[in-house]
Design an enzyme around this catalytic site. Structure first.
Site, PDB file in Angstrom:
ATOM      1  N   ASP A  51       0.948  -0.918   0.230  1.00  0.00           N
ATOM      2  CA  ASP A  51       0.545  -0.242  -0.048  1.00  0.00           C
ATOM      3  C   ASP A  51       0.602   1.226   0.080  1.00  0.00           C
ATOM      4  OD1 ASP A  51      -2.347  -1.373  -0.653  1.00  0.00           O
ATOM      5  OD2 ASP A  51      -2.220  -1.371   2.260  1.00  0.00           O
ATOM      6  N   ASN A 122      -4.819   8.792   1.234  1.00  0.00           N
ATOM      7  CA  ASN A 122      -5.078   8.430   3.228  1.00  0.00           C
ATOM      8  C   ASN A 122      -5.209   9.415   3.674  1.00  0.00           C
ATOM      9  OD1 ASN A 122      -4.402   5.146   2.620  1.00  0.00           O
ATOM     10  ND2 ASN A 122      -2.776   5.225   3.770  1.00  0.00           N
ATOM     11  N   GLU A 123      -4.673  10.804   4.170  1.00  0.00           N
ATOM     12  CA  GLU A 123      -4.653  11.516   5.676  1.00  0.00           C
ATOM     13  C   GLU A 123      -3.307  12.501   5.455  1.00  0.00           C
ATOM     14  OE1 GLU A 123      -1.735   9.106   6.440  1.00  0.00           O
ATOM     15  OE2 GLU A 123      -3.241   8.046   7.200  1.00  0.00           O
ATOM     16  N   THR A 162      -9.072   2.774   7.163  1.00  0.00           N
ATOM     17  CA  THR A 162      -7.785   1.347   7.946  1.00  0.00           C
ATOM     18  C   THR A 162      -6.362   1.841   8.182  1.00  0.00           C
ATOM     19  OG1 THR A 162      -7.456   0.556   5.589  1.00  0.00           O
ATOM     20  CG2 THR A 162      -9.623   0.042   6.805  1.00  0.00           C
ATOM     21  N   TYR A 164      -3.641   4.645   9.758  1.00  0.00           N
ATOM     22  CA  TYR A 164      -3.314   5.773  10.788  1.00  0.00           C
ATOM     23  C   TYR A 164      -4.594   6.122  11.939  1.00  0.00           C
ATOM     24  CZ  TYR A 164      -0.176   8.844  13.704  1.00  0.00           C
ATOM     25  OH  TYR A 164       1.104   9.009  14.683  1.00  0.00           O
ATOM     26  N   ASN A 165      -5.791   6.282  10.784  1.00  0.00           N
ATOM     27  CA  ASN A 165      -6.867   6.827  11.750  1.00  0.00           C
ATOM     28  C   ASN A 165      -7.359   5.488  12.116  1.00  0.00           C
ATOM     29  OD1 ASN A 165     -10.084   8.021  12.347  1.00  0.00           O
ATOM     30  ND2 ASN A 165     -10.227   6.230  10.996  1.00  0.00           N
ATOM     31  N   LYS A 166      -7.127   4.268  12.075  1.00  0.00           N
ATOM     32  CA  LYS A 166      -7.432   3.114  12.981  1.00  0.00           C
ATOM     33  C   LYS A 166      -7.294   2.852  14.161  1.00  0.00           C
ATOM     34  CE  LYS A 166      -9.805  -1.737  12.323  1.00  0.00           C
ATOM     35  NZ  LYS A 166      -9.366  -1.802  13.356  1.00  0.00           N
ATOM     36  N   ALA A 186      -3.687  11.655  20.982  1.00  0.00           N
ATOM     37  CA  ALA A 186      -3.520  11.881  22.312  1.00  0.00           C
ATOM     38  C   ALA A 186      -3.895  14.287  22.973  1.00  0.00           C
ATOM     39  CB  ALA A 186      -1.437  11.815  22.511  1.00  0.00           C
TER      40      ALA A 186
HETATM   41  P1  NAP Z   1       4.424   1.894   6.517  1.00  0.00           P
HETATM   42  O1  NAP Z   1       5.190   2.640   8.418  1.00  0.00           O
HETATM   43  O2  NAP Z   1       5.095   0.827   6.477  1.00  0.00           O
HETATM   44  O3  NAP Z   1       2.854   1.188   6.466  1.00  0.00           O
HETATM   45  C1  NAP Z   1       2.254   1.092   8.050  1.00  0.00           C
HETATM   46  C2  NAP Z   1       1.507   0.292   7.884  1.00  0.00           C
HETATM   47  O4  NAP Z   1      -0.078   0.691   6.858  1.00  0.00           O
HETATM   48  C3  NAP Z   1       2.049  -0.800   6.607  1.00  0.00           C
HETATM   49  O5  NAP Z   1       1.515  -2.005   6.832  1.00  0.00           O
HETATM   50  C4  NAP Z   1       0.771   0.009   5.316  1.00  0.00           C
HETATM   51  O6  NAP Z   1       1.166  -1.321   4.541  1.00  0.00           O
HETATM   52  C5  NAP Z   1      -0.408  -0.101   5.645  1.00  0.00           C
HETATM   53  N1  NAP Z   1      -1.132   0.895   5.095  1.00  0.00           N
HETATM   54  C6  NAP Z   1      -0.741   1.862   4.670  1.00  0.00           C
HETATM   55  N2  NAP Z   1      -2.277   2.687   3.421  1.00  0.00           N
HETATM   56  C7  NAP Z   1      -2.705   1.749   4.473  1.00  0.00           C
HETATM   57  C8  NAP Z   1      -4.517   1.673   3.905  1.00  0.00           C
HETATM   58  N3  NAP Z   1      -5.170   2.838   3.945  1.00  0.00           N
HETATM   59  N4  NAP Z   1      -4.738   1.031   4.821  1.00  0.00           N
HETATM   60  C9  NAP Z   1      -4.727  -0.034   5.711  1.00  0.00           C
HETATM   61  N5  NAP Z   1      -3.512  -0.203   6.016  1.00  0.00           N
HETATM   62  C10 NAP Z   1      -2.582   0.818   5.267  1.00  0.00           C
HETATM   63  O7  NAP Z   1       4.218   3.146   6.023  1.00  0.00           O
HETATM   64  P2  NAP Z   1       3.696   2.897   4.428  1.00  0.00           P
HETATM   65  O8  NAP Z   1       3.780   2.048   3.521  1.00  0.00           O
HETATM   66  O9  NAP Z   1       4.133   3.972   3.665  1.00  0.00           O
HETATM   67  O10 NAP Z   1       2.168   3.714   4.237  1.00  0.00           O
HETATM   68  C11 NAP Z   1       1.920   4.782   4.890  1.00  0.00           C
HETATM   69  C12 NAP Z   1       0.304   5.256   6.092  1.00  0.00           C
HETATM   70  O11 NAP Z   1       1.122   4.630   6.796  1.00  0.00           O
HETATM   71  C13 NAP Z   1       0.787   6.217   6.132  1.00  0.00           C
HETATM   72  O12 NAP Z   1      -0.372   7.166   4.886  1.00  0.00           O
HETATM   73  C14 NAP Z   1      -0.517   6.079   7.760  1.00  0.00           C
HETATM   74  O13 NAP Z   1      -1.905   5.789   6.972  1.00  0.00           O
HETATM   75  C15 NAP Z   1       0.227   5.038   8.667  1.00  0.00           C
HETATM   76  N6  NAP Z   1       0.727   5.247   9.712  1.00  0.00           N
HETATM   77  C16 NAP Z   1       0.516   4.429  10.438  1.00  0.00           C
HETATM   78  C17 NAP Z   1       0.990   5.091  11.555  1.00  0.00           C
HETATM   79  C18 NAP Z   1       0.361   3.823  12.947  1.00  0.00           C
HETATM   80  O14 NAP Z   1      -1.086   3.382  12.218  1.00  0.00           O
HETATM   81  N7  NAP Z   1       0.092   4.486  13.933  1.00  0.00           N
HETATM   82  C19 NAP Z   1       1.797   5.686  12.197  1.00  0.00           C
HETATM   83  C20 NAP Z   1       2.454   6.449  10.892  1.00  0.00           C
HETATM   84  C21 NAP Z   1       1.739   6.136  10.077  1.00  0.00           C
HETATM   85  P3  NAP Z   1       2.190  -1.567   3.324  1.00  0.00           P
HETATM   86  O15 NAP Z   1       2.729  -2.522   3.944  1.00  0.00           O
HETATM   87  O16 NAP Z   1       1.204  -2.851   2.098  1.00  0.00           O
HETATM   88  O17 NAP Z   1       3.084  -1.035   3.036  1.00  0.00           O
END
Ligand code: NAP
Ligand code: MN
Length: 265
Positions: A51, A122-123, A162, A164-166, A186
């Site tokens: 993704d 995404n966001e 689904t 970061y938001n989740k 927070a």
């Molecule tokens: P990453 O740090 O490798 O991503 C975190 C995980 O989120 C990966 O497993 C990625 O899937 C998955 N993901 C990305 N878009 C998604 C979606 N729309 N629905 C469900 N899962 C999704 O970084 P990245 O792969 O470049 O992805 C960037 C995204 O990570 C950001 O847009 C943000 O949403 C998310 N994020 C999450 C957190 C958190 O949950 N605490 C913190 C920072 C960022 P793949 O392994 O297939 O790439």
């Protein structure tokens, strides 16, 4: 207007991926697709990876509305990837038997300091970059809704819901709804500071404005999908849902809710 079958592959140029992409290119050419070397000439852009790679493919090719994005996974099937690189024959079969449909994903548009504008799939996140809390005035259109103090806010699209938001207990939103969800990182809630404390969803007829309160923590980090904006002094962030949609292919029996179930249940 590029030919409808002009195909561009977007992937990290590693030896491992290169080896996996070669048979894919051969297969595409055998099936009358024309491989182009530059994304601008493409009518179909295929990202290879997860993704995260899909988000980069859309961003680096400029959130184009006149082309179809296709996600091809190299690991687990995620949310933007309907195909797997190890199942090429199946992919061609699905395409030829018309087992696919086009779907349109809403985006959000972020304008910083009334100057530069960016799209997100995404966001958008606005986070404190230092140990102190970040304070922001939150407006829904012109209406002052709340004063936020805490680590930051996430404004998510339906398909981003689904991600970061989740992780911060936001709700999963159906991408058939053009809307955005605002969720807190927070927030401080006490006798001085009060925020809603739960995520809220805004329709495409509304806009959100965040004004960073200049109290010493004036340089938040702004994230657009998986990139950080290089803008240092973001005072005002304006977010709305533009007309722009990202077109991608969907397998007929693989709806968004199939994916939610597959990933989380
Ligand atoms: P990453 O740090 O490798 O991503 C975190 C995980 O989120 C990966 O497993 C990625 O899937 C998955 N993901 C990305 N878009 C998604 C979606 N729309 N629905 C469900 N899962 C999704 O970084 P990245 O792969 O470049 O992805 C960037 C995204 O990570 C950001 O847009 C943000 O949403 C998310 N994020 C999450 C957190 C958190 O949950 N605490 C913190 C920072 C960022 P793949 O392994 O297939 O790439
Ligand atoms: Mn990733």
């Amino acid at each position: 207007m590029p030919n409808r079958r002009n195909l561009f592959f977007f992937y990290k140029q590693t030896k491992e991926l290169q080896e996996k992409v070669e048979p894919l290119k051969a297969l595409a050419e055998k099936n009358d697709f024309h491989i182009v070397e530059e994304a601008k000439d493409a009518s179909i852009i295929a990202s290879i990876g997860g993704d995260g790679a899909f988000l980069q493919a859309v961003r680096q090719t400029g959130f184009r509305e006149d082309c179809l994005y296709v996600g091809i996974s190299t690991g687990e099937l995620g949310f933007y990837c309907d195909f797997h690189i190890d199942n090429l024959q199946e992919m061609v079969g699905d395409i030829l038997s018309e087992g696919i449909e086009v779907r349109r994903y809403p985006t959000i548009e972020v304008k910083v300091n009334n100057e530069s504008s960016f799209y997100c799939l995404n966001e958008c996140t606005i986070r404190s970059s230092i140990i102190k809390t970040l304070a922001m005035e939150v407006y829904v259109e012109d209406f002052h809704f709340e004063t936020f103090r805490g680590d930051g806010l996430i404004v998510s699209t339906p398909t981003g819901s689904t991600a970061y938001n989740k992780s911060v207990n936001g709700a999963v939103m159906d991408p058939k709804l053009a809307c955005m969800q605002v969720s807190e990182l927070a927030s401080l809630n006490n006798n001085h500071y009060r925020t809603l404390g739960s995520p809220f969803v805004l329709s495409d007829e509304r806009s959100l404005t965040l004004q960073v309160i200049q109290d010493g923590n004036d340089y938040p980090v702004i994230g657009i999908d998986n990139e950080a904006l290089s803008i240092q002094h973001a005072k005002e962030i304006h977010i709305h849902i533009p007309e722009k949609r990202i077109k991608t292919v969907k397998l007929k029996d693989n709806s968004f809710w199939h994916k939610v179930q597959r990933s989380f249940l």
